[in-house]
Structures are given as C-alpha cells and as structure tokens.
Design an enzyme around this catalytic site. Structure first.
Site, PDB file in Angstrom:
ATOM      1  CB  ALA A  10      33.519  34.241  36.680  1.00 39.41           C
ATOM      2  CE  LYS A 198      44.077  38.330  37.628  1.00 38.76           C
ATOM      3  NZ  LYS A 198      43.217  37.347  36.950  1.00 38.76           N
ATOM      4  CG  ASN A 202      45.194  38.464  42.027  1.00 38.62           C
ATOM      5  OD1 ASN A 202      45.697  37.684  41.222  1.00 38.62           O
ATOM      6  ND2 ASN A 202      44.065  39.097  41.770  1.00 38.62           N
ATOM      7  CB  SER A 266      37.716  35.162  42.637  1.00 41.66           C
ATOM      8  OG  SER A 266      39.116  35.299  42.873  1.00 41.66           O
ATOM      9  CD  GLU A 278      41.921  30.784  43.008  1.00 44.74           C
ATOM     10  OE1 GLU A 278      42.491  30.244  42.050  1.00 44.74           O
ATOM     11  OE2 GLU A 278      41.382  31.902  42.939  1.00 44.74           O
TER      12      GLU A 278
END
Length: 316
Positions: A10, A198, A202, A266, A278
């Site tokens: 993506a 970021k 997350n 994700s 992850e």
C-alpha cells in the site's frame, strides 16, 4: 536516477507510482499475484472517484534489476531481514537506502532495540556502510486487489531525512522527483522527530483500533477509547522527550484527527488477514526504550497486554 522499491504494498506502490510520474527510472521487487498484475496491467493507485495507472519494471529477481542509485524498503518490519537478503544484488557500492517502515526503525538507538529489530544482525550486515535515509509517510490506504492500491483518504505526505551520521548525494533529487510525481514530499533536518511524531499516532491509533477490531473513526467514537488514546499519546510524548526527541504534538488534536479517519490501520488489516503484525517495531521496541529511560507507560502497557492476549487467543 535508478530507484527500486522493495515491498510495493500500500505504501511502496504509491512511492513507485510517484517515481515513475516524476521521471525516475523506477522498478519494483515484488512477488506472486501482485507482481503478475503489475507486469500485465500496470500499477493502479485509486481513490473513490479517480485512478491512475503507471507502467513500471517489475521482477522477483533482484539480479535482473541490478544495482540502483537508491533502494526504498517499504516491507513490514517482520519481513525486513529476508527482504534485504533478497535485495542484495540491488545494492552497489554507492547505493543509498531509504527506510520507509512504521515503528522504531533499526537505525534508531540500535544497541537498545537490536535484539528486537535485528537479532541475527542480517540488516546491519546487508546495509554495511551505506547511507541511510529515513522515511515517514502519512497515508490511509490498502491493497484492494493485486496491482491495485485504494486510498481511503486522498491526502498523503512523505518526509525524508538523513539518519545521524549519514550523507547523501541523491536526497534532494529524490524528494523533487517524488513531489513532481504527485506525492507531496519534504526533507527534514531531524528525521528522528518525524519518526517519533508518527510513532506516537501509531501507538495510540493502531493499538486501540486493533484491540477493539474497528476502523479508527468507529474505535474513537467511544469516550473511553478516546481517553485511553490521550493517555497513551502523553506517555509517548514523555518517552520521546526523554530520548532527546521533544515532539510538538497537540494531544487533543491528534485524537480528533484519528476520530475522523474511516480507515482500518495496517496492524488491524494484518490481524484480520492472519498475517504477522509489526508488534516489535511498533510496540515492543518503544516499551523497551521506555524501560531503559525509566519512563512510566501504564496505559500503553495495559493496551499492549490486551493486544498480546488477542493475538494469543487467535493462535491458540
């Protein structure tokens, strides 16, 4: 400029398309149905009301693509070591590497996170003395079908910056190509700040949405989840500052932004598809850094415990 994307999912597919449209000699190292679709029909980047299709060189054999000026890794963190091994023929003596993954990257405070992110030393051995450019992308997208990327939210942006100690002869040109190709790109003088900015999002958004199994906007519609997100953000800001990265993030604004995005992060996509999450780069590494810096993260600890319990329940 020769640039190869390793892991054109993506995120990587958007970078690949922008490189082509910006005039680079771009290629992708892919596999399976995704590779076949790109070869047969090109790479499609779509929104709800438009799409763009680009033709790009694609192979599952790095040797056929040869040494590159720049190699961009956008695979998920659990697959990075294997991807680097596969990509070795792309790496010439002067090749520069862009790391475009979520979470704590392998180059960040490496000795403290190496046991989690590069336990066998494969990444360090493959990189050697190559110059590394950090990358942070904001996008809400998913692979809708082989060779087709759907943007849930059309707005997107990419930030690139040299990691500590690195030098680059390609960074400015690369950023210009991507920007001309339709992917807004800027160069940061402190990519570590951008990585942590970021990552804080997350740590709150990905974690909560994955635990409750809902898109961001639906997960954050619940007051208790919004309050948990605020606490996680504040804990992560304290951690970033303790590590030397004072992130200027408005907590309430970050929560409000997440609440307005109808996107499955994700990690939630991976969980629902039965893929590896992850978990080390996004969650365990920050928690390990928190322990080393003596920063308390009670809310993050609680929600990470819920995530690990959910993963264990899926595999039991």
């Amino acid at each position: 400029m020769k640039v190869c994307i390793v892991g054109p999912g993506a995120v990587g597919s958007q970078i690949a398309a922008a490189l082509v449209q910006g005039g680079a000699a771009a290629s992708v190292l892919a596999r399976g149905a995704h590779l076949n679709a790109i070869r047969d029909r090109g790479l499609v980047i779509a929104t709800a009301d438009r799409e763009e299709r680009v033709s790009i060189a694609a192979s599952d054999d790095a040797g056929k693509l040869g040494p590159q000026d720049v190699v961009v890794f956008t695979v998920k963190a659990p697959a990075l070591a294997a991807a680097m091994t596969q990509a070795r023929p792309l790496l010439g003596k002067a090749t520069e590497i862009v790391a475009g993954m979520n979470g704590v990257p392998w180059w960040f405070m490496s000795e403290k996170v190496k046991p989690l992110l590069d336990p066998d030393g494969v990444i360090a051995a493959t990189i050697g003395g190559a110059s590394v450019i950090g990358g942070v992308i904001y996008t809400a997208a998913h692979v809708a079908a082989p060779g087709r990327i759907m943007l849930t939210v059309p707005r997107r942006r990419l930030t690139l910056g040299l990691v500590p100690g690195a030098k680059s002869i390609h960074l400015e040109k690369l950023a210009g190509i991507l920007d001309r190709g339709g992917l807004p790109t800027k160069i940061s003088a402190s990519i570590g700040i951008d990585v942590w900015t970021k990552l804080i999002g997350n740590l709150s958004g990905n974690l909560i949405a994955t635990v409750v199994g809902l898109p961001l906007n639906e997960a954050f519609a619940h007051p208790d989840n919004r309050e948990a997100a605020r606490r996680i953000i504040d804990e992560a800001k304290l951690l970033a500052a303790a590590l030397g990265y004072p992130v200027k993030v408005d907590t309430d604004r970050m929560v409000a932004d997440s609440a307005g995005i109808p996107h499955r992060p994700s990690t939630l996509q991976d969980f629902e598809a039965g893929r590896a999450i992850e978990i080390d780069a996004l969650f365990r590494a920050p928690l390990a850094l928190a322990r080393s810096a003596n920063v308390a993260t009670p809310t993050l600890d609680d929600w990470f415990g819920r995530l690990t319990a959910k993963i264990e329940a899926r595999t039991s």
